[in-house]
Design a protein around this motif. Structure first.
Motif, PDB file in Angstrom:
ATOM      1  N   VAL A 155      42.938  37.814  40.706  1.00  0.00           N
ATOM      2  CA  VAL A 155      42.093  38.770  40.201  1.00  0.00           C
ATOM      3  C   VAL A 155      42.035  40.051  41.167  1.00  0.00           C
ATOM      4  CG1 VAL A 155      40.040  38.053  39.443  1.00  0.00           C
ATOM      5  CG2 VAL A 155      40.320  38.291  42.029  1.00  0.00           C
ATOM      6  N   TYR A 156      42.345  41.033  40.862  1.00  0.00           N
ATOM      7  CA  TYR A 156      43.859  42.399  41.854  1.00  0.00           C
ATOM      8  C   TYR A 156      41.852  42.994  42.619  1.00  0.00           C
ATOM      9  CZ  TYR A 156      47.695  40.990  40.330  1.00  0.00           C
ATOM     10  OH  TYR A 156      49.317  40.904  39.778  1.00  0.00           O
ATOM     11  N   PRO A 157      41.818  43.588  43.644  1.00  0.00           N
ATOM     12  CA  PRO A 157      40.735  44.140  44.579  1.00  0.00           C
ATOM     13  C   PRO A 157      40.690  45.883  43.564  1.00  0.00           C
ATOM     14  CG  PRO A 157      42.784  44.993  45.079  1.00  0.00           C
ATOM     15  CD  PRO A 157      43.559  43.913  44.550  1.00  0.00           C
ATOM     16  N   ARG A 158      39.019  45.776  43.624  1.00  0.00           N
ATOM     17  CA  ARG A 158      38.596  46.936  42.418  1.00  0.00           C
ATOM     18  C   ARG A 158      39.254  47.760  43.539  1.00  0.00           C
ATOM     19  NH1 ARG A 158      33.728  46.625  39.896  1.00  0.00           N
ATOM     20  NH2 ARG A 158      33.523  44.347  40.392  1.00  0.00           N
ATOM     21  N   SER A 190      41.490  54.211  46.012  1.00  0.00           N
ATOM     22  CA  SER A 190      42.578  53.414  47.351  1.00  0.00           C
ATOM     23  C   SER A 190      42.449  52.082  46.571  1.00  0.00           C
ATOM     24  CB  SER A 190      41.338  53.912  48.890  1.00  0.00           C
ATOM     25  OG  SER A 190      40.051  53.942  48.351  1.00  0.00           O
ATOM     26  N   ASN A 191      42.591  51.400  48.032  1.00  0.00           N
ATOM     27  CA  ASN A 191      42.630  49.832  47.408  1.00  0.00           C
ATOM     28  C   ASN A 191      43.390  49.788  46.441  1.00  0.00           C
ATOM     29  OD1 ASN A 191      41.690  47.194  48.797  1.00  0.00           O
ATOM     30  ND2 ASN A 191      40.023  47.100  47.152  1.00  0.00           N
ATOM     31  N   VAL A 192      44.366  50.071  46.428  1.00  0.00           N
ATOM     32  CA  VAL A 192      44.957  49.803  45.174  1.00  0.00           C
ATOM     33  C   VAL A 192      46.212  49.710  45.720  1.00  0.00           C
ATOM     34  CG1 VAL A 192      43.453  51.470  43.806  1.00  0.00           C
ATOM     35  CG2 VAL A 192      45.208  52.506  44.606  1.00  0.00           C
ATOM     36  N   LYS A 193      46.525  49.329  46.794  1.00  0.00           N
ATOM     37  CA  LYS A 193      48.330  49.410  47.196  1.00  0.00           C
ATOM     38  C   LYS A 193      49.262  48.545  46.545  1.00  0.00           C
ATOM     39  CE  LYS A 193      50.357  47.869  51.031  1.00  0.00           C
ATOM     40  NZ  LYS A 193      50.675  47.317  52.657  1.00  0.00           N
ATOM     41  N   ARG A 247      34.767  56.739  36.192  1.00  0.00           N
ATOM     42  CA  ARG A 247      34.993  55.502  36.387  1.00  0.00           C
ATOM     43  C   ARG A 247      36.837  55.369  37.195  1.00  0.00           C
ATOM     44  NH1 ARG A 247      33.440  50.822  32.047  1.00  0.00           N
ATOM     45  NH2 ARG A 247      34.952  52.078  30.961  1.00  0.00           N
ATOM     46  N   ALA A 248      37.483  54.601  37.435  1.00  0.00           N
ATOM     47  CA  ALA A 248      39.127  54.353  37.955  1.00  0.00           C
ATOM     48  C   ALA A 248      39.322  52.558  37.590  1.00  0.00           C
ATOM     49  CB  ALA A 248      39.344  54.659  38.440  1.00  0.00           C
ATOM     50  N   ILE A 249      40.529  52.407  36.792  1.00  0.00           N
ATOM     51  CA  ILE A 249      41.341  50.883  36.550  1.00  0.00           C
ATOM     52  C   ILE A 249      42.860  51.406  37.117  1.00  0.00           C
ATOM     53  CG2 ILE A 249      41.373  51.438  34.367  1.00  0.00           C
ATOM     54  CD1 ILE A 249      40.754  48.290  34.128  1.00  0.00           C
ATOM     55  N   GLY A 273      51.731  45.969  37.026  1.00  0.00           N
ATOM     56  CA  GLY A 273      52.730  45.416  35.453  1.00  0.00           C
ATOM     57  C   GLY A 273      51.371  45.544  34.335  1.00  0.00           C
ATOM     58  N   LYS A 274      51.440  43.810  33.938  1.00  0.00           N
ATOM     59  CA  LYS A 274      50.664  43.850  33.097  1.00  0.00           C
ATOM     60  C   LYS A 274      49.007  43.333  32.983  1.00  0.00           C
ATOM     61  CE  LYS A 274      55.302  42.442  29.742  1.00  0.00           C
ATOM     62  NZ  LYS A 274      55.500  41.236  29.302  1.00  0.00           N
ATOM     63  N   GLN A 275      48.807  43.362  33.982  1.00  0.00           N
ATOM     64  CA  GLN A 275      47.732  43.172  35.138  1.00  0.00           C
ATOM     65  C   GLN A 275      47.051  44.412  35.211  1.00  0.00           C
ATOM     66  OE1 GLN A 275      47.113  39.817  34.121  1.00  0.00           O
ATOM     67  NE2 GLN A 275      49.130  39.198  33.552  1.00  0.00           N
ATOM     68  N   LYS A 276      45.203  44.556  34.999  1.00  0.00           N
ATOM     69  CA  LYS A 276      44.534  44.845  35.592  1.00  0.00           C
ATOM     70  C   LYS A 276      43.687  44.516  36.306  1.00  0.00           C
ATOM     71  CE  LYS A 276      45.353  47.595  31.418  1.00  0.00           C
ATOM     72  NZ  LYS A 276      44.733  48.602  30.327  1.00  0.00           N
ATOM     73  N   SER A 277      43.085  45.728  37.452  1.00  0.00           N
ATOM     74  CA  SER A 277      41.799  44.992  38.007  1.00  0.00           C
ATOM     75  C   SER A 277      40.676  45.464  37.742  1.00  0.00           C
ATOM     76  CB  SER A 277      42.073  46.489  39.286  1.00  0.00           C
ATOM     77  OG  SER A 277      41.443  47.580  38.899  1.00  0.00           O
ATOM     78  N   PRO A 278      39.844  45.127  37.912  1.00  0.00           N
ATOM     79  CA  PRO A 278      38.402  45.120  38.011  1.00  0.00           C
ATOM     80  C   PRO A 278      38.308  46.981  38.309  1.00  0.00           C
ATOM     81  CG  PRO A 278      37.963  43.600  39.375  1.00  0.00           C
ATOM     82  CD  PRO A 278      39.226  44.520  39.700  1.00  0.00           C
ATOM     83  N   TYR A 279      36.687  47.938  36.987  1.00  0.00           N
ATOM     84  CA  TYR A 279      36.687  48.524  37.319  1.00  0.00           C
ATOM     85  C   TYR A 279      35.868  49.131  38.417  1.00  0.00           C
ATOM     86  CZ  TYR A 279      37.721  49.956  32.124  1.00  0.00           C
ATOM     87  OH  TYR A 279      38.639  50.278  31.194  1.00  0.00           O
TER      88      TYR A 279
END
Length: 253
Positions: free
Chosen positions: A165-168, A194-197, A233-235, A239-245
């Motif tokens: 899972v990618y960080p929120r 932030s937290n989207v490195k 809100r943001a996501i 690449g082809k994957q997404k983080s939680p909202y």
């Protein structure tokens, strides 16, 4: 009386995935008049309902619960204390680990397991780094439902499915973002995430409602009409994957 039990030998430990389904514990008595037997079940020393040789339980949380069963023989007036004894350890069979983060086995099972090894499928060895001695799993690349086998020093094998899972994202309103009203009716608000490195891009969404009706936007600055309330809100996209909202932010014009 000859007494045996289901799942594991007396005082043995059974690892059960957290589930809504019932798990049955059974104590089996031979060489005795079964009509003369009475049963009393306990969970962590406290009495639980049930006066038969079978107890149905639900494993609803991680950690270990100890179940025992006393048997009373009405014919001989004898009581066999803890004639059956089980240690039931619940765990999450599906494990989510944040990208490039490490998870301790203790956090999955509620305790350390004393592992001899952790095995990972050949295809996933570049995605996961495991350490049986430290009892850790680290995600290096994206993976989904990888079957990881944990082997305890006493020979038990426990299987879990590991996914990335990618960080929120954390979204904040830019300082001074709510500016002078345009035409006396609208204000301009902008955000930063932030937290989207490592993210390919960050997408913002807006809605009139807090929990539904969100629409995608190509922008990170928005007009909000005076007196109106809007939710944002943001996501983050990798690449082809997404983080939680991200958490929803409320803005009043």
């Amino acid at each position: 009386m000859k007494i045996t039990q289901s799942l594991v030998k007396k005082d043995g430990e059974y690892f059960a995935p957290i589930s809504k389904k019932d798990l049955k514990l059974q104590i089996i008595v031979e060489n005795a008049d079964k009509s003369a037997l009475q049963y009393q079940w306990y969970c962590n020393g406290k009495k639980v309902d049930g006066d038969s040789d079978t107890l149905s339980i639900k494993v609803s949380k991680k950690g270990t619960m100890t179940y025992t069963c006393d048997i009373y023989n009405k014919a001989t007036k004898e009581t066999k204390k803890a004639a059956g004894s089980w240690k039931i350890t619940g765990y999450n069979a599906k494990v989510s680990i944040t990208f490039k983060k490490t998870k301790k086995i203790k956090d999955i099972f509620g305790k350390e397991l004393k592992l001899s090894k952790i095995t990972v499928p050949k295809k996933a060895k570049k995605a996961l780094a495991v350490d049986a001695k430290k009892e850790t799993i680290k995600v290096k690349k994206y993976c989904k439902n990888v079957k990881v086998t944990l082997v305890t020093k006493d020979g038990k094998s426990i299987e879990i499915a590991v996914s990335t899972v990618y960080p929120r994202p954390k979204v904040t309103k830019n300082k001074g973002a709510v500016k002078t009203y345009v035409d006396g009716r609208y204000c301009i608000v902008s955000f930063k995430a932030s937290n989207v490195k490592g993210a390919t891009k960050v997408l913002y969404e807006y809605s009139k409602k807090k929990d539904k009706g969100f629409k995608k936007s190509k922008f990170k600055s928005f007009y909000v009409k005076e007196g109106n309330v809007r939710y944002f809100r943001a996501i983050a996209v990798y690449g082809k994957q997404k983080s939680p909202y991200s958490k929803v932010i409320k803005i009043k014009g």
